[in-house]
Design an enzyme around this catalytic site. Sequence first.
Site, PDB file in Angstrom:
ATOM      1  CB  VAL A  33      -0.998   4.931  18.140  1.00  0.00           C
ATOM      2  CG1 VAL A  33      -2.673   5.245  18.401  1.00  0.00           C
ATOM      3  CG2 VAL A  33      -0.214   5.624  18.971  1.00  0.00           C
ATOM      4  CG  HIS A  44      12.026   4.345  18.231  1.00  0.00           C
ATOM      5  ND1 HIS A  44      11.570   3.229  17.491  1.00  0.00           N
ATOM      6  CD2 HIS A  44      13.286   3.648  18.678  1.00  0.00           C
ATOM      7  CE1 HIS A  44      12.677   1.986  17.691  1.00  0.00           C
ATOM      8  NE2 HIS A  44      13.292   2.328  18.601  1.00  0.00           N
ATOM      9  CB  CYS A  98      -0.843   0.114   1.175  1.00  0.00           C
ATOM     10  SG  CYS A  98      -0.102   0.041   2.744  1.00  0.00           S
ATOM     11  CG  LEU A 145       1.381  13.371  22.376  1.00  0.00           C
ATOM     12  CD1 LEU A 145       2.829  14.172  22.542  1.00  0.00           C
ATOM     13  CD2 LEU A 145       0.303  14.449  22.138  1.00  0.00           C
ATOM     14  CD  GLU A 204       4.228 -27.815  -8.623  1.00  0.00           C
ATOM     15  OE1 GLU A 204       3.714 -28.089  -7.756  1.00  0.00           O
ATOM     16  OE2 GLU A 204       4.377 -28.352  -9.760  1.00  0.00           O
ATOM     17  CG  MET A 242       4.466  12.585  16.019  1.00  0.00           C
ATOM     18  SD  MET A 242       4.368  14.278  15.822  1.00  0.00           S
ATOM     19  CE  MET A 242       5.930  14.876  15.282  1.00  0.00           C
ATOM     20  CB  CYS A 251       4.278  -6.796  -4.329  1.00  0.00           C
ATOM     21  SG  CYS A 251       5.231  -7.291  -5.710  1.00  0.00           S
TER      22      CYS A 251
END
Length: 1335
Positions: A272, A359, A55, A265, A1266, A267, A120
Amino acid sequence: MPSLPNSDELIFFVNGKKVTEKNADPEVNLLFYLRKVLRLTGTKYACGEGSCGACTVMLSRYNPKTKAIHHFPATACLVPICSLHGAAVTTVEGVGSIKTRIHPVQERLAKCHGTQCGFCSPGMVMSIYTLLRNHPEPTPEQITEALGGNLCRCTGYRPIVESGKTFCVESTVCRVKGSGKCCMDQEDQSFVNRQEKICTKLYNEDEFQPFDPSQEPIFPPELIRMAEDPNKKRLTFQGERTTWISPVTLNDLLELRASFPTAPLVMGNTAVGPSIKFRDEFHPVFISPLGLPELYFVNTTDAGVTIGAGYSLAQLNDALRFIVSEQPKERTKTYRALLKHLRTLAGAQIRNMATLGGHVVNRPNFSDLNPILAAGNATINLMSKDGQRQIPLNGPFLEKSPGADLKPDEIVLSVSIPFSTQWHFVWGLRLAQRQENAFAIVNAGMSVKFEDGTNVIKELQMFYGSVARTVVSASQSCQQLIGRQWDDQMLSDACRWVLAELPIPPAAEGGMVEYKRTLIVSLLFKFYLKVRRGLNKMDPQKFPDIPEKFTSALEDFPIETPEGMQMFQCVDPCQPPQDPVGHPIMHQSAIKHATGEAIYIDDMPPVDQELFLAVVTSTRAHAKILSIDKSEALALPGVVDVITAEDVPGDNNHQGEILYARNKVICVGQIVCTVAADTYARAREAAKKVKIAYEDIEPRIITIEQALEHNSFLSVEKKIEQGDVEQAFKYVDQIIEGEVHVEGQEHFYMETQSILAMPKQEDKEMVLHLGTQFPTHVQEFVAAALNVPRSRIACHMKRTGGAFGGKVSKPALLGAVSAVAANKTGRPIRFILERGDDMLITAGRHPLLGRYKIGFMNNGVIKAADIEYYINGGCTLDESETVLEFIVLKSENAYCIPNFRCCGRPCKTNLPSNTAFRGFGFPQGMVVVEAYITAVASQCNLLPEEVREINMYKRISKTAYKKTFNPEPLRRCWKECLEKSSFYDRKLAAEEFNTKNYWKKRGLAVVPMKFTIGMPTAYYNQAAALVHIYLDGSVLVIHGGCEIGQGLYTKMIQVASRELNIPQSYIHLSETSTTTVPNAVFTAASMGTDINGKAVQNACQILMTRLHPIIRKNPKGKWEDWITKAFEDSISLSATGYFKGYQTNMDWEKEEGDAYPYFVYGASCSEVEVDCLTGAHKLLRTDIFIDAAFSINPALDIGQVEGAFIQGMGLYTTEELKYSPEGVLYSRGPNDYKIPTVTEIPEEFYVTLVRSRNPIAIYSSKGLGEAGMFLGSSVLFAIYDAVAAARRERGLTKTFALSSPATPEVIRMTCVDQFTDMIPRDDPSTFTPWSIHVS
């Protein structure tokens, strides 16, 4: 709690267009917003935890202070939309599109064959694109670093890196070791027929459009005006349940902190966000000081450097780099230690999102930076309304001691990191499951300060991460060592004391207890050596250097940019130029993959009235269901229904596979019920509210050993035998016995299982769009579950984001589950499994236990082998019996053993049912074979390669099940592999390296392969196709095969182009569907091209036969003219093609048969270097020679071989599934389960497609999907070789069990030494371990 005002408008830009969101919800992330609100579906969901890169988007922000625009990559799944005020977002759609123009990054990724399933690819494009926006002429190292946070399961990364390297200024041609020569230019060309020209270029760089950085879109001027507005005001975004507040001044932030002391908080949201998603944390208020200028600064003084808490880890990295370049070396020891860890911490996206302050204050127990900051005596600068204060970033702070922590109303303003001094050494050490983007298993920050001019310890600090619930300090041991000299006796005491001070309980969460204890002292020893070397450099007379043999222990493995070459047969110059067969044609969807315009299931637009499905799975391995209480779930808003076994109108247990558990559960992860709601978030919330009462049932069988104890099997024993094994054992020189464990593997296809089920208004019809390898199977299960004829069920499959066997049988079960929900609610159902649910429910490769008894002569000739195989099948049959049959039939690999017996059984356990996986048992089973070959070699004092050659098939022979074959291509692959890889020269060089290095060892291994394709049951090898020619001359090809990334559709276009003698541009393939080609078999067993190609060829030949009279009459006419004439002559322009299939058979009573149509041969040589102190390894080089016969498309075939090899390497090294003793799978996402990243692939990677003949298959080709998987075991046996060298030097036993995967833990604990000997050991009978092996 203070009252909050109404919502403000959120303003940001996406791809140059302004987005104004009046109702911004703090709980909505950017990925959801892009996909579901803006309908920009190029950005993909694959993990939801920021660890896979699918993403990835580019975020751009303007800094009014510096007037600079900052572009950085971010994972949209972790970015709350509320954090985007004033930002510009660029998605893959904004980079380039087929509809407008494609960007050079997209074009080159596609044309360099850097995309297979394509899921991807948008993330890869965005990572490279963002790098180019910051560095238009990047270095190869920057390319590799930029891709470190992106996972790919298909390609093996090499072509992706190569596509990125085309933007580098320097040449990207392979130059081995700077010699300027090609590694493959050897005088002896005896293997390559002079006429057979070898090609090495899979694409033409001249086709690439030039890259012009000046043509990129500008940053929106409106956002610059917004950023420079002097009257900015606080922003508040009020969501359904939560509030987001963005202060614009420091005082405002401090006020908010005082008002909402428990509000996080936010950032980067890297801590979180995952806590909310995976730990169900809830926060009513978020405070986001993003962009507050007071939090973004670097200030250098004589004492050191102070860095603002708002700096991202990537900005921290840049700041430290600059300081290191400006300051004397002795002052920057802490900064260099931090830089080393910043290179491998997470991926580039997370490093650009996570902040230094976040961190530091979050203090994760696995933090790589905090132990170094603590060892470097960093301090934290705090602020509140009451003023500023400093606290040390030390042991008490990291251990979260109350007195050493922040007060509720304080924020972190900055972190000060002092300069180091001459007699002060600071170092960081870490070891993880893989080198990059993986949490440390153990990490450490250590520092020592000496009395000036001496080696007497003045101060000592040691901080360890991942050994307890917080980072811990060995402060008592350090205290005891003050005043001691830095010598071996000090080290010995330090190790003992630290182990005593930092005990790890035997049942500690995370397991690996003895390994972690060993790492505690091994890392301490590395630091000891590092400091000894540092002291010696300062005063060689006073401080003796460390032994020369120890120096390699000082350095971590470097991260190199991979290089390599791909060799294949050039196309015959006499072949017509229009004929594409044999050419390295790009995947027909590659450009769409790279632009994000290829549509996958969840990219399909919303259907009117659709509902979302969430699953409720069993939490017990074997239990009665006493009750299911749905009331709380049904009471929630948006919930439409809860579906259980009672709602299945037809068969809830079809062929032994249970849709919804009824009365009892037989594994953790079994579907008990599903919740249908109007949004996925509501369905997921409601699923948590369903209450199920259980009563455990005995026995609970989890492992193969437990199954054998309880005689619990899924099917009867299968056996093959030749010669007289018992008699042969009497006449051999030696007999050895052993057992080998091979653990399972998760498919980790990038697109999780995805289904869209739509009930029709009449005739009980149902349409399903889904990613599957076997639409017929889905149709069968859905029809059975709904109790309707199969003709009412239509399954459509256009493409899927990877499958690898995991989408053969499982989509049938999940398709039926969603069809039942659609049937009950009467509304369309969108069922997209989250990664954690997918890994839990669908299981993967079978864990295997192999036991062998081998009789052999002293010269290495094996006379007798008796092999037993058991696989962990899980709770239902699924594919287990067939997998076991494959293992038994292929159990001799490449070796001719005159007296041979092999038998096996699949075990029934209370785990989710294991299923098909690329290689279908062969990659596990053959490890046992190569393990006993290695053991025999050890007993005979021969190289394993010598024993392999002695026992290899040499002439036309019969297999143990009496199939005749010619091993000539096997011998050729083997011989070429040994010679072209310079195996014997490199083996000598490795031995020389090993004599000079005690703590690092190199190993090499060459492994041969005799693999088969197809099925032993003839009717599974049939195929059909439908070819329509339209009046404008365009052609639609439909067949029963599924496009799962392997390029099947591309090869079918090549076949049709040759057969109809028309350009590929005339031919279109749209999708695979049960409505067009009925009863199609699965796309698996490497036979997609073999059987569908024959069917397409047959249909085209029928059409050409019909057109022949018209062409004969008008030979100079155009294709379009002939088609018009045929229509006017009432000639049918549609044909069904059919291939009866390879007529295989196997009689298990007689133990003989023509089980497979042909063999695929190969050989692989790998060289590794192992760090005996940590268990880390580095793959230096791999050479693969694989018998491709005639390759229809060398680019696709080499892509399959490389991708399978890297997937196999993952199986044998880093990929480790962890289960609790109660049968709970712990590994449910990329944070817990480590597939290879770009840093794991070989530094040098050479692949050669060896030419042979295979007249049975289309155009004399072979199925290679394979075969490469098992060749990854050359890495396992190279590791085995390196470990054996270490053990020999330490005087340990010659033979030892090295199971798979050879994780760092296995490697380290097998390299027994004084450190493994000194750790405390626990009596296994006194505790229940956190995790167990299930093989």
